[in-house]
Every structure is written in structure tokens, then in C-alpha cells.
Design a protein around this motif. Structure first.
Motif, PDB file in Angstrom:
ATOM      1  N   ASP A   1       0.839  -1.189   0.000  1.00 41.15           N
ATOM      2  CA  ASP A   1       0.000   0.000   0.000  1.00 41.15           C
ATOM      3  C   ASP A   1       0.882   1.249   0.000  1.00 41.15           C
ATOM      4  O   ASP A   1       1.215   1.783   1.043  1.00 41.15           O
ATOM      5  N   GLY A   2       1.306   1.665  -1.194  1.00 35.63           N
ATOM      6  CA  GLY A   2       2.082   2.892  -1.317  1.00 35.63           C
ATOM      7  C   GLY A   2       3.586   2.720  -1.312  1.00 35.63           C
ATOM      8  O   GLY A   2       4.314   3.704  -1.459  1.00 35.63           O
ATOM      9  N   TYR A   3       4.101   1.515  -1.151  1.00 30.58           N
ATOM     10  CA  TYR A   3       5.546   1.302  -1.108  1.00 30.58           C
ATOM     11  C   TYR A   3       6.057   0.515  -2.311  1.00 30.58           C
ATOM     12  O   TYR A   3       7.207   0.107  -2.341  1.00 30.58           O
ATOM     13  N   GLY A   4       5.220   0.225  -3.291  1.00 30.22           N
ATOM     14  CA  GLY A   4       5.667  -0.485  -4.475  1.00 30.22           C
ATOM     15  C   GLY A   4       5.536  -1.994  -4.360  1.00 30.22           C
ATOM     16  O   GLY A   4       4.728  -2.514  -3.584  1.00 30.22           O
ATOM     17  N   VAL A   5       6.373  -2.702  -5.131  1.00 34.59           N
ATOM     18  CA  VAL A   5       6.336  -4.154  -5.213  1.00 34.59           C
ATOM     19  C   VAL A   5       7.669  -4.715  -4.713  1.00 34.59           C
ATOM     20  O   VAL A   5       8.736  -4.191  -5.046  1.00 34.59           O
ATOM     21  N   PHE A   6       7.584  -5.788  -3.932  1.00 36.89           N
ATOM     22  CA  PHE A   6       8.770  -6.448  -3.411  1.00 36.89           C
ATOM     23  C   PHE A   6       8.884  -7.844  -4.018  1.00 36.89           C
ATOM     24  O   PHE A   6       7.897  -8.575  -4.085  1.00 36.89           O
ATOM     25  N   LYS A   7      10.087  -8.206  -4.434  1.00 37.34           N
ATOM     26  CA  LYS A   7      10.382  -9.540  -4.965  1.00 37.34           C
ATOM     27  C   LYS A   7      11.017 -10.356  -3.841  1.00 37.34           C
ATOM     28  O   LYS A   7      12.021  -9.953  -3.263  1.00 37.34           O
ATOM     29  N   ILE A   8      10.396 -11.511  -3.532  1.00 35.11           N
ATOM     30  CA  ILE A   8      10.824 -12.354  -2.413  1.00 35.11           C
ATOM     31  C   ILE A   8      11.240 -13.718  -2.968  1.00 35.11           C
ATOM     32  O   ILE A   8      10.530 -14.290  -3.797  1.00 35.11           O
ATOM     33  N   ASP A   9      12.363 -14.267  -2.484  1.00 32.39           N
ATOM     34  CA  ASP A   9      12.778 -15.597  -2.955  1.00 32.39           C
ATOM     35  C   ASP A   9      12.171 -16.691  -2.078  1.00 32.39           C
ATOM     36  O   ASP A   9      11.429 -16.417  -1.138  1.00 32.39           O
ATOM     37  N   ARG A  10      12.501 -17.952  -2.394  1.00 32.28           N
ATOM     38  CA  ARG A  10      11.917 -19.087  -1.660  1.00 32.28           C
ATOM     39  C   ARG A  10      12.297 -19.119  -0.183  1.00 32.28           C
ATOM     40  O   ARG A  10      11.580 -19.684   0.637  1.00 32.28           O
ATOM     41  N   SER A  11      13.427 -18.525   0.162  1.00 35.66           N
ATOM     42  CA  SER A  11      13.832 -18.481   1.573  1.00 35.66           C
ATOM     43  C   SER A  11      13.201 -17.291   2.300  1.00 35.66           C
ATOM     44  O   SER A  11      13.545 -17.008   3.439  1.00 35.66           O
TER      45      SER A  11
END
Length: 167
Positions: free
Chosen positions: A143-153
Motif C-alpha cells: 500500500d504505497g511502497y511499491g512491489v517487493f520480490k521475495i525468494d523461496r527463503s
């Protein structure tokens, strides 16, 4: 599991698709009448219907005649979205981060790892509005901070935002 999104109609619906659509409509209507607001609805492969509301998460199991409210560490938190990644159901909340729906109707808080080299305010991941998997990574909309890419860990790999771009 799958997230229910009404598709554009390029062909008539099958009986199963029609049944799922009807169940989704009825659950959304029932939850809206009971709680006031339904923010997300999901039907799992096992026939469970999850409904996210401003007051928490409701569960309707196949063959059951009542809704069960599930608790987040004893609280009813506002649910904003659902997502599936690696056969796990994730639940996004407003102000309380990311949770995993486990066996036995248990909700577990997901501890995301923030690398030291990335300057990320932990509050940026407190409201999750969208959860999608692409390849081996999970993408979390906020919500207002963009998109985060998260790995399997569950470590943050990248942060995408338009906030620092010149106008």
C-alpha cells in the motif's frame, strides 16, 4: 488452490465453473451481510472457501453449514488479499504483514528477511495488497511502497517503486 477472478467469457461455463461461481457469489454476499465488507475470496482445491474481511478471515468447508472465523495470533486482522506460491496459501493483511495458512486451520506470521544492504522501512511490508508467484519468486504488492520480490527463503531480493522517479 486458486484465486477466484471472474474471467472474460469466451465460452459457456461448465457445470463445475458455474457451481464455483455461484458459491463464490453466495459466500461473498453472506460475508458482506454478516460483516459489512468482503475484501478477498478464494476457493481451495479441497473445496474450502476463504473469505477475507475487515474483521478477519472466515472459512467455509465443503459440506459445512456454518462459517468459522480464524484468528491471527488471537486477533481478527483485516485481510486484503490471498495468493498461492509453491502450494502454500498466503494471506495479506492491512497493517500486520504476510501470513501463511497452514494445516489444521493455523495461520502463521511470515518473517520476511530484509537484507542489510537494502534500505527498506519494515513498515513498507506491513500492508500487503497483492500476492503473486512468478517462476521461483513471490511478488508482494504493498500500500504505497511499491512491489517487493521475495525468494523461496523469504528474503527480499528487490524493491520496485516509482516514488523516487523524477516527474
Amino acid at each position: 488452490g486458486r484465486i477466484f477472478i471472474m474471467p472474460k467469457m469466451s465460452r459457456p461455463l461448465t457445470w463445475t465453473e458455474t457451481s464455483v461461481s455461484l458459491v463464490m457469489f453466495l459466500v461473498s454476499w453472506l460475508v458482506a451481510v454478516c460483516t459489512g465488507v468482503t475484501s478477498a475470496v478464494m476457493v481451495t482445491d479441497s473445496g474450502q472457501v476463504l473469505a477475507g474481511t475487515n474483521d478477519g478471515l472466515l472459512l467455509l468447508e465443503a459440506g459445512a453449514d456454518s462459517l468459522v472465523q480464524l484468528r491471527f495470533d488471537g486477533a481478527g486482522l483485516p485481510v486484503t488479499c490471498f495468493g498461492i506460491a509453491d502450494r502454500n496459501i498466503f494471506v495479506g493483511t492491512r497493517g500486520h504483514g504476510l501470513w501463511r495458512f497452514g494445516t489444521g486451520r493455523v495461520l502463521q506470521r511470515v518473517a520476511l528477511v530484509l537484507p542489510e544492504f537494502m534500505e527498506i522501512d519494515p513498515a513498507a511490508l506491513s500492508t500487503i495488497t497483492c500476492i503473486r508467484q512468478y517462476s521461483d519468486c513471490i511478488y508482494l504488492g504493498t500500500d504505497g511502497y511499491g512491489v517487493f520480490k521475495i525468494d523461496r527463503s523469504l528474503e527480499v531480493q528487490a524493491h520496485f517503486s516509482l516514488a523516487r522517479l523524477p516527474e
